[in-house]
Design a protein around this motif. Structure first.
Motif, mmCIF file in Angstrom:
data_model
loop_
_atom_site.group_PDB
_atom_site.id
_atom_site.type_symbol
_atom_site.label_atom_id
_atom_site.label_comp_id
_atom_site.label_asym_id
_atom_site.label_seq_id
_atom_site.Cartn_x
_atom_site.Cartn_y
_atom_site.Cartn_z
ATOM 1 N N LYS A 97 -4.516 2.243 -6.664
ATOM 2 C CA LYS A 97 -5.364 1.262 -7.338
ATOM 3 C C LYS A 97 -4.508 0.308 -8.171
ATOM 4 N N SER A 98 -5.127 -0.782 -8.623
ATOM 5 C CA SER A 98 -4.412 -1.716 -9.489
ATOM 6 C C SER A 98 -3.938 -0.979 -10.741
ATOM 7 N N GLY A 99 -2.719 -1.308 -11.149
ATOM 8 C CA GLY A 99 -2.145 -0.672 -12.332
ATOM 9 C C GLY A 99 -1.344 0.577 -12.044
ATOM 10 N N GLU A 100 -1.441 1.101 -10.800
ATOM 11 C CA GLU A 100 -0.692 2.313 -10.458
ATOM 12 C C GLU A 100 0.606 1.949 -9.751
ATOM 13 N N VAL A 101 1.701 2.623 -10.133
ATOM 14 C CA VAL A 101 3.034 2.314 -9.612
ATOM 15 C C VAL A 101 3.291 3.088 -8.327
ATOM 16 N N GLY A 102 3.770 2.392 -7.324
ATOM 17 C CA GLY A 102 4.101 3.029 -6.057
ATOM 18 C C GLY A 102 5.011 2.137 -5.235
ATOM 19 N N GLU A 103 5.105 2.418 -3.931
ATOM 20 C CA GLU A 103 5.961 1.626 -3.057
ATOM 21 C C GLU A 103 5.177 0.441 -2.492
ATOM 22 N N ILE A 104 5.806 -0.717 -2.488
ATOM 23 C CA ILE A 104 5.192 -1.915 -1.931
ATOM 24 C C ILE A 104 5.302 -1.856 -0.407
ATOM 25 N N VAL A 105 4.178 -2.036 0.284
ATOM 26 C CA VAL A 105 4.156 -2.027 1.744
ATOM 27 C C VAL A 105 3.502 -3.319 2.233
ATOM 28 N N ILE A 106 3.879 -3.749 3.436
ATOM 29 C CA ILE A 106 3.381 -5.018 3.972
ATOM 30 C C ILE A 106 3.074 -4.882 5.458
ATOM 31 N N ARG A 107 2.244 -5.777 5.967
ATOM 32 C CA ARG A 107 2.066 -5.916 7.406
ATOM 33 C C ARG A 107 1.572 -7.325 7.695
ATOM 34 N N GLY A 108 2.002 -7.859 8.841
ATOM 35 C CA GLY A 108 1.613 -9.215 9.197
ATOM 36 C C GLY A 108 2.493 -9.768 10.295
ATOM 37 N N ALA A 109 2.170 -10.965 10.751
ATOM 38 C CA ALA A 109 2.861 -11.570 11.895
ATOM 39 C C ALA A 109 4.273 -12.027 11.567
ATOM 40 N N ASN A 110 4.637 -12.028 10.293
ATOM 41 C CA ASN A 110 6.003 -12.396 9.919
ATOM 42 C C ASN A 110 6.940 -11.190 9.847
ATOM 43 N N VAL A 111 6.404 -9.984 9.986
ATOM 44 C CA VAL A 111 7.207 -8.775 9.799
ATOM 45 C C VAL A 111 7.923 -8.389 11.098
ATOM 46 N N THR A 112 9.197 -8.040 10.989
ATOM 47 C CA THR A 112 9.982 -7.636 12.153
ATOM 48 C C THR A 112 9.270 -6.549 12.956
ATOM 49 N N PRO A 113 9.386 -6.581 14.283
ATOM 50 C CA PRO A 113 8.798 -5.505 15.082
ATOM 51 C C PRO A 113 9.521 -4.172 14.915
#
Length: 505
Positions: free
Chosen positions: A347-363
């Motif tokens: 949830k917002s305010g909780e510290v963790g690892e940043i993760v991403i996904r999208g068409a710009n991300v390496t395969p």
């Protein structure tokens, strides 16, 4: 399949007479001239047997020819820009790891890459600048080719770069035509770039920040770039003046160097009013952001990028939307979330690892199934960065997971210590890092550069920090340096710093 790759089509879009690449004391290369150059280079490469999925290493100094060469190669096959300052053993590793089919060097240049290429039977192609032509014009030492009938598809790799390899063997990051065009478009939208915008390119063009954050984003929007021969603090303001640039993008250490010379260049700053300044690739200390905005009279846009995302992941928005000092902004293209160690979203305010996904991300990393298994989780790419997202979606970095200092079980974010000590009036730069400790495992240390004309002792800074930090977070060792060692792109590097400064056993 289209006759042209996505990058080639982008170069061919828009007004063919509009400027594309500029450089000191040279006339601009137009978009039409750049598109024609890319087609000619593609034909020349095909003529010597370089196919669209072959890697071509480029070892060139910064400048208009490097910008044009990257664009031309990436439009037709796989561009692999390498730092021209590498030593022979580094070139040996990278050229082998890339399985490069050719190497582009400046004509007549003495480089250890030339000898390594000969040893590995890699074809050397010499690039000769056309100084009578526009900025970036060149010819290659190969026979003229015919038509390009082997255009790259959106999912073909256009660019390969290596990770830094600070803690392990560098990994190959392949970025496709789609990855690059998506990221360039994301950046152009974030910054509201138009054909009227012109970027002063001072970031190295062997780095994703320079290649996509400044070069490709500008051209994607129909704008232009001005490419001097690298970053030179003594020439920066004269180049800004000649370029009539509307923005530039850099790492924080470059911004700080620019600020140190700003007072003597107030006339140029007033004459060449920038629309904004962009900062990325490392956390920008809030005091530096404040001073930049006061000095240049424009917003400073801090963004968050990494190679595996073809650069941009998040960014602070332009006014009138809120810019939050100390934050890298909101998702700016890909989806961004915070994940716990159990793989569940926080949830917002909780510290963790940043993760991403999208068409710009390496395969995925090339030829490295183990690294891919570790890097991807349920379709999300794990950035390795620790952070927190607030209720409005703004992300703040709290450190690299591998850089978190473990002091006898107490986890300390170096970034938190940096932010506190940057508030001291005498501190110009700081990097907090772990140094070995025989009982605790790791202890907190810091390297500091003081502002000119100021003085402070180790005791002064420790007492200042102790008023704002828990005792276990206060650096036990503070070193005063004239300059903090940096990586090839100007970033301050925490990992390995204790060894470089003689603090490890």
């Amino acid at each position: 399949m289209s006759q042209f790759s996505a990058i080639a089509e982008m170069l061919s879009d828009g007004d063919a007479k509009a400027p594309a690449i500029g450089a000191p004391d040279r006339r601009d290369m137009s978009r039409g001239e750049l598109a024609a150059l890319a087609r000619r280079v593609g034909a020349d490469l095909r003529g010597i047997g370089i196919a669209r999925r072959d890697a071509v290493a480029i070892v060139m100094p910064n400048g208009p020819e490097m910008a044009a060469a990257f664009l031309a190669v990436a439009a037709n096959c796989v561009a692999a820009p390498l730092n021209a300052a590498y030593r022979a053993d580094e070139f040996d590793f990278y050229l082998s790891d890339l399985d490069a089919q050719a190497l582009i060097l400046p004509a007549g240049a003495e480089s250890p890459a030339r000898e390594i290429a000969a040893k590995r039977k890699i074809r050397v192609i010499e690039l000769a600048p056309d100084l009578a032509g526009p900025a970036g014009a060149f010819s290659l030492s190969v026979p003229a080719g015919g038509d390009v009938a082997d255009a790259a598809s959106p999912d073909d790799v256009a660019l390969v770069l290596h990770t830094s390899g600070t803690t392990s063997r560098p990994k190959i990051v392949p970025l496709t035509q789609r990855n690059l065009m998506t990221s360039a478009g994301n950046i152009a939208r974030t910054l509201a770039l138009t054909p009227r915008d012109r970027s002063l390119v001072i970031m190295p063009l062997f780095h994703i920040h320079g290649l996509v954050g400044a070069l490709l984003s500008s051209l994607h929007a129909g704008g232009s770039v001005f490419c001097p021969s690298g970053f030179n603090a003594l020439k920066f303001f004269a180049q800004l003046d000649e370029a009539a640039a509307t923005w530039y993008s850099a790492v924080p250490t470059m911004h700080q160097t620019v600020l140190a010379r700003a007072k003597g260049n107030a006339e140029i700053i007033a004459r060449r009013k920038l629309r904004f300044i962009r900062s990325s690739s490392a956390s920008l200390p809030p005091p530096v952001m404040k001073e930049l905005e006061a000095t240049f009279g424009c917003p400073v846009i801090e963004s968050y990028g990494m190679t595996e995302a073809a650069h941009q992941m998040a960014s602070n928005p332009l006014p009138p939307a809120a810019r939050k000092p100390g934050s890298v902004g909101i998702a700016a293209g890909p989806e961004v979330a915070i994940m716990g160690e159990d793989g569940l979203f926080l949830k917002s305010g909780e510290v963790g690892e940043i993760v991403i996904r999208g068409a710009n991300v390496t395969p995925g990393y090339a030829n490295n199934p183990k690294a891919n298994a570790e890097a991807f989780r349920d379709g999300w790419f794990r950035t390795g960065d620790q952070g927190v997202m607030d209720g409005e979606g703004y992300v703040s970095l709290t450190g690299r997971l591998k850089e978190i200092i473990n002091r006898g079980g107490e986890k300390i974010s170096p970034r938190e210590v940096d932010d506190v000590l940057m508030e001291h009036p005498a501190v110009a730069q700081i990097v907090t890092f772990a140094m070995p400790h025989d009982k605790l495992g790791e202890e907190v240390a810091a390297a500091v550069v003081l502002k000119d004309g100021t003085a402070a002792t180790e005791r002064d800074l420790r007492e200042f920090a102790a008023q704002r930090l828990a005792d276990f977070k206060v650096p036990k060792k503070i070193l005063f340096l004239a300059e903090i060692p940096k990586g090839a792109t100007g970033k301050l590097q925490r990992i390995g710093l204790a060894q470089k400064l003689g603090l490890s056993s």
